[in-house]
Design an enzyme around this catalytic site. Structure first.
Site, PDB file in Angstrom:
ATOM      1  NE  ARG A  71      11.656 -14.273  18.759  1.00 39.31           N
ATOM      2  CZ  ARG A  71      10.890 -15.777  18.261  1.00 39.31           C
ATOM      3  NH1 ARG A  71       9.864 -16.112  19.413  1.00 39.31           N
ATOM      4  NH2 ARG A  71      11.758 -16.233  17.655  1.00 39.31           N
ATOM      5  CD  GLU A  78      13.563 -11.114  19.461  1.00 37.44           C
ATOM      6  OE1 GLU A  78      14.319 -12.004  19.922  1.00 37.44           O
ATOM      7  OE2 GLU A  78      13.022 -10.961  18.474  1.00 37.44           O
ATOM      8  CB  SER A 101      15.886 -10.157  15.543  1.00 39.22           C
ATOM      9  OG  SER A 101      16.967 -10.627  15.435  1.00 39.22           O
TER      10      SER A 101
END
Length: 343
Positions: free
Chosen positions: A165, A339, A238
């Site tokens: 990520r 995130e 998320s």
């Protein structure tokens, strides 16, 4: 021609649906209008930020300067061998539309990344991934506009320094390079990636030899069953990354937690002596699943998803995220990192 709005309401510009405004708002549907927007911001002495579909952004207040919405369209297909194609997609193309379009043309590789919200331009920034596949596995190159020089550049995988990520666009190039086009390399030969346990289990329920279409359908079904629809309740999917731990640290943590929490799930990180631990498991074990404080809450079916039940502000959701991260750190000695991009 570039169109600019002043004092723009941004409530509908992100999937969290929180109240926020910006001083100026421009939509760039080409490289030329993107240059014009950045140039106008510079001329007026304004800071500028880019925004795609707003599916990975939390606005915690009004945004100074100019927001530039990236809406560059287009998908092109280029044969580069007997069984290989390069697909070039404009940064404003919806990601799931790209995945579905490629599959409909019998071009394979993206199916595990189905139904990830957002635009193509955000994909390399985040190095999106799901169900055993990351964008970097299929990445060919990215075209970017240098916000300082106004020049286009092509960057390849080594230039982008992809991680979990993560990419160079979230590091030293943050706020300077704007993605205008992405190129991925796909195959005409089916080779389904089935190593993710939840996906394997879903496909095993049917007596079939999995094809990329089966994988696509299964991924869509899993995501729809676990993640809330932003059209019904504000969220950005998320919220936290899954923590990456060394094997030694994972072993020590597992030993400490075993008697109270049972087995600590993990996923190996290919090519390294590390594992990913599900952030959702840590949050749920810490007792936050389904928690609500006013209209800011944690989804009752997926602890990794923070939600806006209606009238939460971005700061209220960010404050809840900090409380969760601090509590998980205190209970498990593992620090959760967002995130979602918080502005």
């Amino acid at each position: 021609m570039l169109s600019v709005e002043a004092d723009k309401d941004l409530c509908g510009a992100t999937t969290f649906g929180v109240p926020a405004r910006c001083e100026y708002y421009a939509q760039a549907d080409s490289v030329e209008t993107l240059r014009d927007a950045i140039g106008l911001a510079r001329t007026r002495g304004l800071s500028w930020r880019v925004l795609g579909e707003g599916s990975n952004v939390l606005l915690t207040g009004n945004v100074p300067g100019m927001i530039i919405r990236i809406a560059i369209p287009g998908i092109r297909f280029e044969s580069v061998g007997d069984d290989s194609f390069l697909i070039r997609a404009g940064a404003g193309v919806n990601w799931h539309t790209l995945v579905r379009t490629c599959l409909d043309r019998d071009l394979y590789g993206l199916e595990n990344l189905a139904l990830i919200p957002g635009s193509v331009g955000a994909a390399p920034v985040q190095n999106i991934g799901a169900y055993g596949v990351e964008l970097s596995d299929l990445f060919e190159s990215v075209e970017v506009l240098d916000g300082v020089t106004g020049q286009l550049r092509t960057l390849y995988a080594d230039d982008c320094r992809f991680g979990y990520r993560d990419s160079v666009f979230k590091q030293e190039l943050a706020g300077r390079y704007v993605v205008t086009q992405l190129a991925v390399r796909l195959s005409t030969v089916p080779d389904p990636v089935l190593r993710y346990p939840a996906l394997t289990a879903a496909l095993a329920e049917h007596d079939l030899t999995p094809t990329p279409r089966h994988v696509f359908d299964a991924v869509c079904a899993i995501r729809r069953s676990k993640l809330p629809d932003p059209e019904r309740i504000g969220n950005a999917g998320s919220f936290f990354r899954n923590p990456v731990l060394s094997r030694a640290r994972y072993g020590a943590l597992q030993e400490r937690l075993q008697s109270r929490h049972g087995a600590l799930p993990f996923f190996p990180v290919p090519g390294s002596d590390a594992v990913k631990v599900p952030a959702a498991w840590l949050i749920e074990q810490a007792g936050w699943k389904g928690f609500r404080d006013g209209d800011a809450g944690v989804h009752d079916r997926q602890a990794l998803v923070l939600v806006n039940h209606g009238r939460a502000t971005g700061e209220e959701i960010a404050r809840l995220a900090r409380r969760i991260a601090d509590d998980v750190a205190e209970q498990f000695d593992v620090r959760l990192e967002p995130e979602v991009r918080i502005l």
